[in-house]
Motif scaffolding. Structure first.
Motif, short mmCIF file in Angstrom:
data_model
loop_
_atom_site.label_atom_id
_atom_site.label_comp_id
_atom_site.label_asym_id
_atom_site.label_seq_id
_atom_site.Cartn_x
_atom_site.Cartn_y
_atom_site.Cartn_z
N GLU A 63 0.83 -1.21 0.00
CA GLU A 63 0.00 0.00 0.00
C GLU A 63 0.87 1.26 0.00
O GLU A 63 0.58 2.23 -0.72
N ASP A 64 1.94 1.27 0.80
CA ASP A 64 2.81 2.45 0.80
C ASP A 64 3.53 2.62 -0.55
O ASP A 64 3.72 3.74 -1.02
N LEU A 65 3.87 1.50 -1.20
CA LEU A 65 4.47 1.61 -2.54
C LEU A 65 3.43 2.16 -3.53
O LEU A 65 3.76 2.94 -4.43
N VAL A 116 4.02 6.69 13.33
CA VAL A 116 4.46 7.34 12.09
C VAL A 116 3.44 7.18 10.95
O VAL A 116 3.22 8.12 10.19
N ALA A 117 2.78 6.02 10.85
CA ALA A 117 1.72 5.90 9.84
C ALA A 117 0.60 6.90 10.17
O ALA A 117 -0.04 7.46 9.28
N ARG A 118 0.41 7.13 11.46
CA ARG A 118 -0.59 8.14 11.88
C ARG A 118 -0.17 9.54 11.44
O ARG A 118 -1.01 10.34 11.02
N GLU A 145 -5.89 4.03 4.26
CA GLU A 145 -4.87 3.00 4.39
C GLU A 145 -3.89 3.33 5.51
O GLU A 145 -3.50 2.44 6.27
N GLU A 146 -3.52 4.60 5.65
CA GLU A 146 -2.61 4.96 6.75
C GLU A 146 -3.27 4.69 8.11
O GLU A 146 -2.62 4.27 9.06
N MET A 147 -4.58 4.94 8.18
CA MET A 147 -5.28 4.66 9.44
C MET A 147 -5.23 3.17 9.76
O MET A 147 -5.09 2.77 10.91
N SER A 148 -5.33 2.34 8.72
CA SER A 148 -5.28 0.90 8.99
C SER A 148 -3.85 0.47 9.37
O SER A 148 -3.67 -0.43 10.19
N HIS A 149 -2.83 1.14 8.83
CA HIS A 149 -1.45 0.82 9.23
C HIS A 149 -1.25 1.19 10.71
O HIS A 149 -0.65 0.44 11.49
N ALA A 150 -1.76 2.36 11.08
CA ALA A 150 -1.62 2.82 12.47
C ALA A 150 -2.40 1.90 13.42
O ALA A 150 -1.94 1.58 14.51
#
Ligand SMILES: [Fe+2]
Ligand SMILES: [Fe+2]
Length: 238
Positions: A63-65, A116-118, A145-150
């Motif tokens: 997802e980050d890529l 950091v994802a947050r 997606e960043e919320m799900s990483h956090a």
């Protein structure tokens, strides 16, 4: 304050300051998207404790890529190619949080995602009402997606905190990463931050975004029974 809506075809007609700030914010965002995976993938992708965690890590990295790809598409539309950012040394990243080597412990990776994802979510929120429409279009998907990483980091922290050794490691990781996360928002007194607002490229000043972030994250840290690190210790950009 500038409030027109700009598309990529209008970019060349914009004043140099707008062009410069937009190019800069997109380049830094792309640098962060690859900077994250680069500090933990090598060490952790295939060494996470369970296959579920390995799978989750692989998803987060993909997802980050994809975020990198989306931001780089916007860069290419204004005739900048950010592909070179993929191969840069960690020590040359824009933000200090990404200037380090492989994260030493699994606990540290949990805290990294949680904090950091947050910050990534907060960075993208700045673009939700941007005068640059292509950014408005991609921001909501990236934020989700960043919320799900956090959230994944938060879950792992809770698990690790259930035993004494894990709790100590999590607390140490928190002491290390909290100042780095707060510094990601930049200096509170920043002329550039005001210019971003003036051009409608960001919604909040650095200090406002950092304050909102702290109000979000501090209750979650306290709820896990962890000590909240001092907000001034080890900070570089107050
Ligand atoms: Fe991302
Ligand atoms: Fe992420």
């Amino acid at each position: 304050m500038f409030r027109e809506r700009i598309r990529s075809k209008d970019f060349k007609q914009m004043p140099p300051e707008y062009q410069e700030l937009l190019s800069r914010v997109l380049t830094i965002q792309a640098d962060c998207e690859i900077g994250g995976p680069r500090i933990y993938c090598e060490r952790w992708l295939l060494r996470a404790p369970t296959v579920e965690d390995m799978y989750r890590l692989a998803r987060i990295v993909s997802e980050d890529l994809d975020h990198f790809r989306k931001i780089n598409r916007l860069l290419k539309e204004i005739h900048i190619d950010g592909t070179y950012l993929l191969q840069k040394e960690n020590s040359e990243r824009y933000l200090d949080a990404f200037k380090i080597g492989q994260l030493p412990t699994w606990s540290e990776l949990a805290v990294f995602y949680f904090l950091v994802a947050r910050v990534g979510k907060y960075q993208m929120e700045e673009f939700l009402d941007s005068t640059y429409l292509p950014l408005v279009e991609i921001a909501p998907g990236i934020i989700n997606e960043e919320m799900s990483h956090a959230a994944y980091g938060h879950t792992k922290m809770r698990e690790l905190c259930s035993n004494g050794k894990g709790r100590v490691e999590i607390q140490q990781a928190l002491e290390r990463w909290y100042p780095l996360a707060l510094d990601m928002f930049g200096r509170s007194e920043s002329r550039r931050s005001e210019r971003y607002l003036e051009w409608g490229l960001k919604l909040r000043t650095n200090a406002e975004a950092r304050r909102a972030y702290m109000e979000d994250v501090l209750p979650l840290i306290a709820e896990l029974g962890l000590d909240v690190p001092d907000e001034r210790t080890n900070r570089k950009y107050l």
